[in-house]
Design a protein around this motif. Structure first.
Motif, short mmCIF file in Angstrom:
data_model
loop_
_atom_site.label_atom_id
_atom_site.label_comp_id
_atom_site.label_asym_id
_atom_site.label_seq_id
_atom_site.Cartn_x
_atom_site.Cartn_y
_atom_site.Cartn_z
N SER A 477 7.65 12.50 -9.93
CA SER A 477 8.67 12.82 -8.94
C SER A 477 8.08 12.94 -7.53
O SER A 477 8.82 13.06 -6.57
CB SER A 477 9.37 14.11 -9.35
OG SER A 477 8.41 15.10 -9.61
N GLY A 478 6.76 12.96 -7.43
CA GLY A 478 6.13 13.09 -6.12
C GLY A 478 6.45 11.91 -5.23
O GLY A 478 6.59 10.78 -5.68
N LYS A 479 6.57 12.21 -3.95
CA LYS A 479 6.99 11.14 -3.03
C LYS A 479 5.81 10.45 -2.35
O LYS A 479 5.97 9.43 -1.72
CB LYS A 479 7.92 11.73 -1.96
CG LYS A 479 9.31 11.99 -2.46
CD LYS A 479 9.74 13.40 -2.14
CE LYS A 479 10.90 13.79 -3.04
NZ LYS A 479 10.77 15.15 -3.53
N GLU A 480 4.66 11.04 -2.49
CA GLU A 480 3.54 10.53 -1.70
C GLU A 480 2.80 9.39 -2.38
O GLU A 480 1.82 8.89 -1.84
CB GLU A 480 2.53 11.66 -1.44
CG GLU A 480 3.12 12.79 -0.64
CD GLU A 480 2.11 13.92 -0.49
OE1 GLU A 480 0.91 13.66 -0.69
OE2 GLU A 480 2.53 15.03 -0.18
N PHE A 481 3.25 9.03 -3.56
CA PHE A 481 2.39 8.15 -4.35
C PHE A 481 2.65 6.67 -4.13
O PHE A 481 2.02 5.86 -4.79
CB PHE A 481 2.53 8.48 -5.82
CG PHE A 481 1.94 9.80 -6.17
CD1 PHE A 481 0.67 10.13 -5.71
CD2 PHE A 481 2.64 10.71 -6.91
CE1 PHE A 481 0.12 11.34 -6.01
CE2 PHE A 481 2.09 11.94 -7.21
CZ PHE A 481 0.83 12.26 -6.75
N ASP A 482 3.58 6.32 -3.21
CA ASP A 482 3.85 4.90 -2.99
C ASP A 482 2.58 4.16 -2.62
O ASP A 482 2.27 3.10 -3.17
CB ASP A 482 4.90 4.74 -1.88
CG ASP A 482 6.23 5.31 -2.32
OD1 ASP A 482 6.37 5.52 -3.55
OD2 ASP A 482 7.09 5.56 -1.47
N LYS A 483 1.85 4.77 -1.71
CA LYS A 483 0.62 4.12 -1.25
C LYS A 483 -0.41 4.03 -2.36
O LYS A 483 -1.07 3.01 -2.52
CB LYS A 483 0.03 4.91 -0.07
CG LYS A 483 0.51 4.41 1.27
CD LYS A 483 -0.25 5.13 2.36
CE LYS A 483 0.42 4.85 3.70
NZ LYS A 483 -0.03 5.80 4.72
N VAL A 485 0.06 3.95 -5.53
CA VAL A 485 0.45 2.93 -6.50
C VAL A 485 0.09 1.55 -5.98
O VAL A 485 -0.46 0.71 -6.69
CB VAL A 485 1.96 3.03 -6.81
CG1 VAL A 485 2.41 1.84 -7.62
CG2 VAL A 485 2.27 4.33 -7.54
N GLU A 486 0.39 1.35 -4.71
CA GLU A 486 0.08 0.05 -4.12
C GLU A 486 -1.41 -0.26 -4.21
O GLU A 486 -1.83 -1.35 -4.59
CB GLU A 486 0.51 0.05 -2.65
CG GLU A 486 1.76 -0.76 -2.40
CD GLU A 486 2.25 -0.54 -0.99
OE1 GLU A 486 1.43 -0.66 -0.07
OE2 GLU A 486 3.45 -0.23 -0.83
N LYS A 487 -2.19 0.79 -3.88
CA LYS A 487 -3.64 0.61 -3.89
C LYS A 487 -4.11 0.25 -5.30
O LYS A 487 -4.90 -0.67 -5.48
CB LYS A 487 -4.28 1.93 -3.43
CG LYS A 487 -5.77 1.92 -3.35
CD LYS A 487 -6.28 1.28 -2.06
CE LYS A 487 -7.79 1.26 -2.03
NZ LYS A 487 -8.30 0.30 -1.05
N LEU A 488 -3.58 0.97 -6.29
CA LEU A 488 -4.00 0.72 -7.67
C LEU A 488 -3.60 -0.68 -8.11
O LEU A 488 -4.36 -1.38 -8.78
CB LEU A 488 -3.38 1.77 -8.61
CG LEU A 488 -3.94 3.18 -8.49
CD1 LEU A 488 -3.20 4.12 -9.42
CD2 LEU A 488 -5.42 3.21 -8.81
N LYS A 489 -2.41 -1.08 -7.69
CA LYS A 489 -1.96 -2.43 -8.05
C LYS A 489 -2.86 -3.48 -7.42
O LYS A 489 -3.13 -4.52 -8.02
CB LYS A 489 -0.51 -2.63 -7.61
CG LYS A 489 0.47 -2.02 -8.59
CD LYS A 489 1.88 -2.32 -8.20
CE LYS A 489 2.84 -1.79 -9.26
NZ LYS A 489 4.22 -1.77 -8.78
N GLU A 490 -3.27 -3.15 -6.21
CA GLU A 490 -4.18 -4.07 -5.53
C GLU A 490 -5.46 -4.24 -6.33
O GLU A 490 -5.94 -5.36 -6.52
CB GLU A 490 -4.48 -3.48 -4.15
CG GLU A 490 -5.01 -4.48 -3.15
CD GLU A 490 -5.38 -3.76 -1.86
OE1 GLU A 490 -4.50 -3.05 -1.32
OE2 GLU A 490 -6.52 -3.88 -1.43
N PHE A 491 -5.96 -3.09 -6.82
CA PHE A 491 -7.16 -3.15 -7.66
C PHE A 491 -6.92 -4.05 -8.85
O PHE A 491 -7.76 -4.87 -9.21
CB PHE A 491 -7.53 -1.75 -8.16
CG PHE A 491 -8.29 -0.93 -7.15
CD1 PHE A 491 -9.41 -1.46 -6.51
CD2 PHE A 491 -7.89 0.36 -6.86
CE1 PHE A 491 -10.10 -0.70 -5.60
CE2 PHE A 491 -8.58 1.12 -5.94
CZ PHE A 491 -9.69 0.58 -5.31
N LEU A 492 -5.75 -3.89 -9.44
CA LEU A 492 -5.44 -4.66 -10.63
C LEU A 492 -5.46 -6.16 -10.34
O LEU A 492 -6.02 -6.95 -11.10
CB LEU A 492 -4.08 -4.25 -11.19
CG LEU A 492 -4.09 -2.98 -12.05
CD1 LEU A 492 -2.68 -2.59 -12.39
CD2 LEU A 492 -4.90 -3.21 -13.30
#
Lengths: 706, 433
Positions: A477-483, A485-492
């Motif tokens: 529910s946290g709102k700060e995680f958009d970035k 998530v993006e970063k992790l996806k980038e890693f992927l």
């Protein structure tokens, strides 16, 4: 429930005690009423949540049991005349229900079970406990009583029938049970159509009679054998099903019943969820969530978990302990009024009284916070109530956001640490949670070694872990995680690209491939050493660089979000941290308490005169204390005469030094009487007992000078 | 030519009876000659004993029903008090005489009442001219009732002055019944065990209608070959036969073999029966589970039996308590100092092992130990300090209720409870791991 709420007396006492500045109870400057209401509503929420969890966890087991029961007497329904059915011996269907050693939790399971059975299978259920059934007679009495009464309850018969039942109660043999069963099933047959439809939709015409033995281990062999022999003789007339509640292992059936009896049963095994898994789920759903504003501190959680793991394995006791924490927190912390859902915070903060504002200012974490501010703001915080309230609201909202983020990142970190060899940070998420609450987790050695090991992970593992983290963060529910998530996806995607690139250059990957094979610690260490060497000689591969980046990024997340709660401002409002109180309530030490009372009466009596220095014996102490202290110096057998003399010396010492000289070996009658009374009190407490080995001696039952 | 011959009963009935009780003809004819004609007084009490499932109950029941002799049949396990027993007899008498069930509830507390009510009941039944038989199955239970019950039943004929014979059925010999004050000696009769030939004959009698008697008899032969060594219980064998017959027929149903192809059929069924002996016969899995496995054609190995689940998960301190209890139970007190003290000094080699201690303590069984010793050993085997909290003590009690420990000598609960450890070495090993 174990802890009975006595709202009025308890809360009144609290307000009288804490509101002594004003001396007027009605002022209610510390919101005791509101605190009480909040506490109750919070507890109700938690309770319904735990009940829901338990229901879900037991569902599988109960479904299996219902399936078994519904098949158990299918022959009884159909009345087949096939050859095999005729030839086969009719066994009594029996379910061996292995529930684990946490006996206190069984009640809940049985209650759930009988509810489910009542809804789906049969209204005829009898729950038997070993302590009610010392003989077969008592067992039959209980059984008949429960079955016939349950029938009365279900069908709500008229009074006449009830009288008949109570008259008949005296004759509690199997034959009367059978005739009762015939009557009952006949009655449902000839009932009004509307009612019949209702009942037949839930039960068949011949519902089985379920007899539940709650604690198989405690039943005597004879009772069980007789009962099984009797009921197997009537299985054709009375479709019995037995359910054995087993706490240890199903072997107990063979131990209790000889083959001639156990061959009358058709036993199937059912196993309930292990209590450790049960606890994990409870912790997961109660503590690792931002749903409830109330939190447990590290020490308190540790106490609860230790009691669970070391002593009883009882999830019920864990929940009871949690309830005690809730009550204790709301009772002892005046500011707990702010421990509420986010939507209410604003209203509550602005309705705080001046005293409550002072309470906030007194909080250690708030003081630390004030000290960090610039001087103008410091003054405003310390003097201006309305400014303080604004600030408090902001801080509490921060705290809430912190919790949301904390849980998500904790789960991410757990994804990593739970797959490392030897689990430096613990296998269960609760261990990780405790470690994070205790202090800055990134400063610990275990964290360091976990990171080292994480840097050794192979690619497939790493990719799946990253994917899991992405899922966790997306669903949080946290709102700060958009970035993030993006970063992790980038890693992927980078890993993806790497794979494509590596297909072209196979040579450089060879070392990686080796890495993928190694899993255990020894090999990992070896490769680590090799890597260190190779790092000096040759450049890191692209994969390795990427891996370092990933681990560093996770590390940065941990440092940012997994700050221990003690460092957060106003944590006292939502965290309960007084572990000593809890330990005193839940893990009582009667022997230690008794020793303290007798050895150091000042501790309980609060009389300054009793305060003794060192190991000396004060003669002002109660007689029993003197006798106790003297007996500590003795060995296994105590000579009563010596003891009496020592006692009289101690007592006389201060009273009248001159009288001592008058009659040196003649003990005063009163002192003698006092001595005898004290000794018999000690005997009553179980410290000594009369000995047959020597006359005039008593035996000590405790050892050492503790 | 019927073996049974008695002038009082029609030959057709006797022939029918003989077909119903195979291998028990001699016993039946003996009984018949004791019984005599319907109106003749018989021996007051007859005691029949024999091993489990040697046909005592069955023979008595078929004999009495086929010849339509007036009788009452009561199982003494079921009537666990004397009152229930007496009332049950009276109720059966009443219901068979009046035809309606339970005319009025009888209350009969003592034997005196019983004799009075019994006379009434017999009078209303108009069977003064016939012997009434009261059969008490599982008569060994009578010994646990009031002392006067058994002697009174043995002389019921004399007490009531009516034509009645009491038949006692039991698995144990009469010598174990005889009360020490003496009583009327009943006529004792022994039912020997069925031999393998008898079993074969009886089991083959009930063949399924779809298959021929020979085919089924061959199957029974194989079955007995496997099970006769472990089980001679007719009921159990019949049950096993019914359970596994479907598997035996499988090749025939599929058309792979015909009914005469015994060797092929034997090869098919033999391993299956052996597996059955290890699982379903020991009640490791239930019969329905076994049948389900057969239908699905799965290997029974997938389904774990009851004995497979031996592991018990225990809380941390409970484990240590149990280990301490085990040590206390199997080690002599003298060795405690040597095992559990850091500085125990030198052990005198000589005289250390006394002669009787050379036998393993495991053969002697657990010895009781006091609570203090248990706690002392616990403190020495747990690494960190253990506070003697209420939880520790309650764990001892819960271990007792779980039957892992047992309390010895109930009288001394307060000041010196003594316990015994009842678990095996294997169990302790599994826990200590």
């Amino acid at each position: 429930g174990c802890f009975i709420f006595k709202p009025n007396t308890k809360k009144r006492r609290s307000s009288e005690k804490t509101a002594h500045d004003f001396g007027i109870r009605s002022d209610d400057s510390e919101d005791t009423e509101l605190r009480f209401v909040t506490c109750q509503s919070l507890w109700n929420q938690i309770k319904s949540e735990t009940e829901q969890i338990q229901e879900d966890l037991n569902k599988q087991l109960l479904d299996n049991l219902v399936g078994f029961l519904s098949q158990s007497h299918s022959e009884f329904q159909e009345k087949t005349t096939e050859w095999t059915c005729r030839m086969k011996f009719r066994e009594i269907p029996a379910a061996a229900l292995v529930l684990g050693v946490n006996v206190t939790d069984h009640d809940l399971t049985f209650r759930g079970l009988s509810d489910v059975l009542q809804d789906n299978i049969t209204p005829y259920i009898a729950l038997l406990e070993a302590k009610d059934c010392p003989g077969i007679k008592n067992l039959m009495q209980k059984l008949v009583g429960q079955l016939m009464n349950c029938d009365v309850d279900v069908d709500s018969l008229e009074d006449e029938d009830y009288v008949h039942v109570s008259q008949n109660r005296i004759r509690c043999s199997m034959s009367s049970l059978i005739s009762w069963y015939e009557n009952v099933t006949k009655k449902t047959d000839s009932e009004t159509p509307s009612k019949k439809r209702n009942s037949s939709s839930r039960h068949w015409q011949f519902p089985p009679v379920v007899v539940i033995f709650k604690d198989m281990e405690s039943f005597t062999t004879k009772v069980l054998q007789d009962f099984i022999v009797i009921s197997s003789q009537h299985i054709h007339e009375l479709p019995l099903v037995l359910i054995f509640g087993i706490a240890t292992s199903p072997m107990i059936i063979h131990r209790l019943l000889p083959h001639s009896v156990s061959s009358l049963l058709g036993i199937e095994l059912f196993q309930s969820l292990s209590c450790k898994e049960h606890l994990s789920t409870i912790i997961d759903k109660l503590l690792l969530t931002s749903q409830f504003p109330f939190k447990l501190g590290e020490k308190v959680l540790q106490v609860l978990i230790n009691i669970f793991l070391y002593h009883d394995f009882s999830v019920q006791n864990f929940i009871k302990g949690f309830q005690l924490c809730v009550v204790e927190h709301f009772y002892s912390q005046p500011l707990s009024v702010l421990c509420c859902q986010l939507v209410d915070i604003k209203k509550r903060v602005y309705s705080l009284s001046h005293d409550q504002c002072e309470n906030i200012r007194r909080l250690p974490s708030f003081r630390r916070y004030v000290e960090k501010q610039e001087s103008g703001k410091q003054i405003a915080l310390l003097t201006d109530d309305s400014f303080l309230k604004e600030e408090t609201e902001k801080l509490l909202e921060d705290l809430h956001v912190y919790h949301e983020n904390y849980v998500s990142i904790l789960r991410c970190l757990h994804v990593f640490t739970s797959s490392l060899p030897k689990y430096p940070l613990g296998k269960q998420i609760r261990e990780l949670h405790c470690a994070c609450l205790e202090n800055r987790v990134w400063e610990t050695e275990e964290y360091e070694s976990s990171l080292q090991l994480a840097r050794m992970l192979n690619k497939t593992d790493l990719v799946t872990m990253l994917q899991q983290c992405v899922e966790i963060l997306m669903s949080s529910s946290g709102k700060e995680f958009d970035k993030t998530v993006e970063k992790l996806k980038e890693f992927l995607t980078q890993f993806q690209n790497l794979e494509e690139a590596s297909q072209e250059r196979d040579v450089s990957v060879s070392s990686q491939k080796e890495l993928q094979k190694k899993t255990d610690l020894y090999h990992l260490q070896k490769t680590l050493l090799e890597l260190k060497e190779s790092r000096r000689s040759k450049k890191l591969t692209k994969f390795e660089i990427l891996r370092f980046e990933v681990v560093d990024y996770i590390d940065s997340l941990v440092r940012k979000y997994l700050v221990p709660a003690d460092d957060r401002t106003l944590h006292e409002i939502v965290y309960f941290n007084t572990a000593t109180v809890l330990r005193g309530h839940l893990n009582a030490a009667p022997r230690t308490a008794l020793h303290t009372a007798l050895n150091n009466p000042h501790w309980y009596l609060k009389n300054q005169a009793l305060k003794c220095d060192g190991g000396g014996i004060s003669n002002k102490a109660p007689d029993i204390c003197i006798v106790y202290k003297l007996h500590l110096e003795c060995g296994r057998l105590i000579n009563l005469v010596d003891w009496l003399e020592a006692f009289s010396t101690v007592v006389m010492a201060a009273e009248d030094p001159n009288a001592d000289a008058a009659s040196p070996d003649q003990v005063d009658d009163i002192i003698h009487a006092r001595f005898i009374r004290a000794v018999s009190e000690l005997e009553l407490l179980g410290f000594i007992k009369p000995s047959k080995q020597k006359t005039d001696h008593v035996a000590r039952l405790t050892w050492g000078g503790c | 030519m019927p073996n049974l011959d008695h002038p009082a009963y029609p030959a057709a009935d006797l022939l029918h009876l003989e077909s119903l009780v195979p291998c028990r003809e001699s016993q039946v004819s003996m009984l018949l000659s004791i019984f005599g004609e319907r109106q003749q007084f018989s021996f007051p009490s007859i005691f029949i004993y024999g091993h489990t499932s040697s046909g005592k109950t069955y023979v008595m029941q078929t004999l009495l029903t086929t010849l339509q002799l007036p009788h009452v049949f009561v199982n003494c396990v079921e009537c666990f008090t004397s009152r229930l027993l007496l009332e049950e007899i009276l109720i059966q008498l009443q219901s068979s005489s009046s035809g309606t069930d339970q005319a009025c509830p009888v209350h009969c507390d003592t034997l005196n009442d019983f004799v009075r009510l019994f006379k009434q009941a017999v009078a209303t039944r108009e069977l003064q001219d016939q012997t009434l038989y009261i059969v008490l199955d599982r008569a060994e239970q009578l010994r646990e009732m009031e002392a006067n019950i058994l002697p009174a039943f043995l002389r019921l004929q004399e007490l009531t002055d009516r034509n009645v014979t009491v038949v006692l059925l039991s698995e144990i010999v009469w010598e174990l019944f005889r009360p020490n004050v003496g009583c009327f000696e009943p006529f004792t009769m022994y039912f020997p065990d069925y031999s393998i030939g008898h079993l074969q004959k009886i089991l083959s009698q009930n063949h399924p209608p779809e298959y021929s008697a020979d085919f089924y008899s061959a199957y029974i032969n194989i079955l007995l070959g496997v099970f006769y060594m472990v089980c001679r219980d007719l009921k159990e064998l019949q049950h096993l036969a019914a359970l596994n017959f479907a598997k035996y027929c499988e090749p025939v149903v599929r058309g792979e073999a015909n009914e005469r192809d015994t060797r092929k059929l034997w090869k098919n069924i033999e391993p299956h029966l052996k597996k059955a002996m290890q699982t379903v016969y020991l009640r490791e899995i239930s019969s329905t589970q076994w049948e389900r496995l057969q239908q699905d054609g799965e290997e029974p190995g997938q389904l774990k039996g009851l004995s497979a689940h031996t592991h018990v998960e225990l809380p941390y301190y409970s484990k240590f308590l149990l280990i301490a209890a085990y040590l206390a139970s199997y080690n002599p007190v003298r060795t405690d100092k040597r095992f559990f003290l850091k500085h125990h000094g030198k052990i005198r080699k000589t005289n250390f092992m006394k002669k009787h201690e050379k036998t393993s303590n495991h053969l002697l069984g657990p010895k009781p130990f006091p609570l203090d010793r248990l706690l002392a050993i616990l403190y020495s085997i747990v690494d960190n300090r253990v506070a003697p909290t209420a939880n520790i003590f309650s764990q001892i009690t819960s271990l007792v209720t779980l039957q892992l420990l047992s309390m010895v000598g109930q009288n001394d609960q307060l000041d010196g409870p003594r316990y015994k450890c009842t678990v095996s070495l294997d169990f302790i090993r599994a826990i200590a791991r």
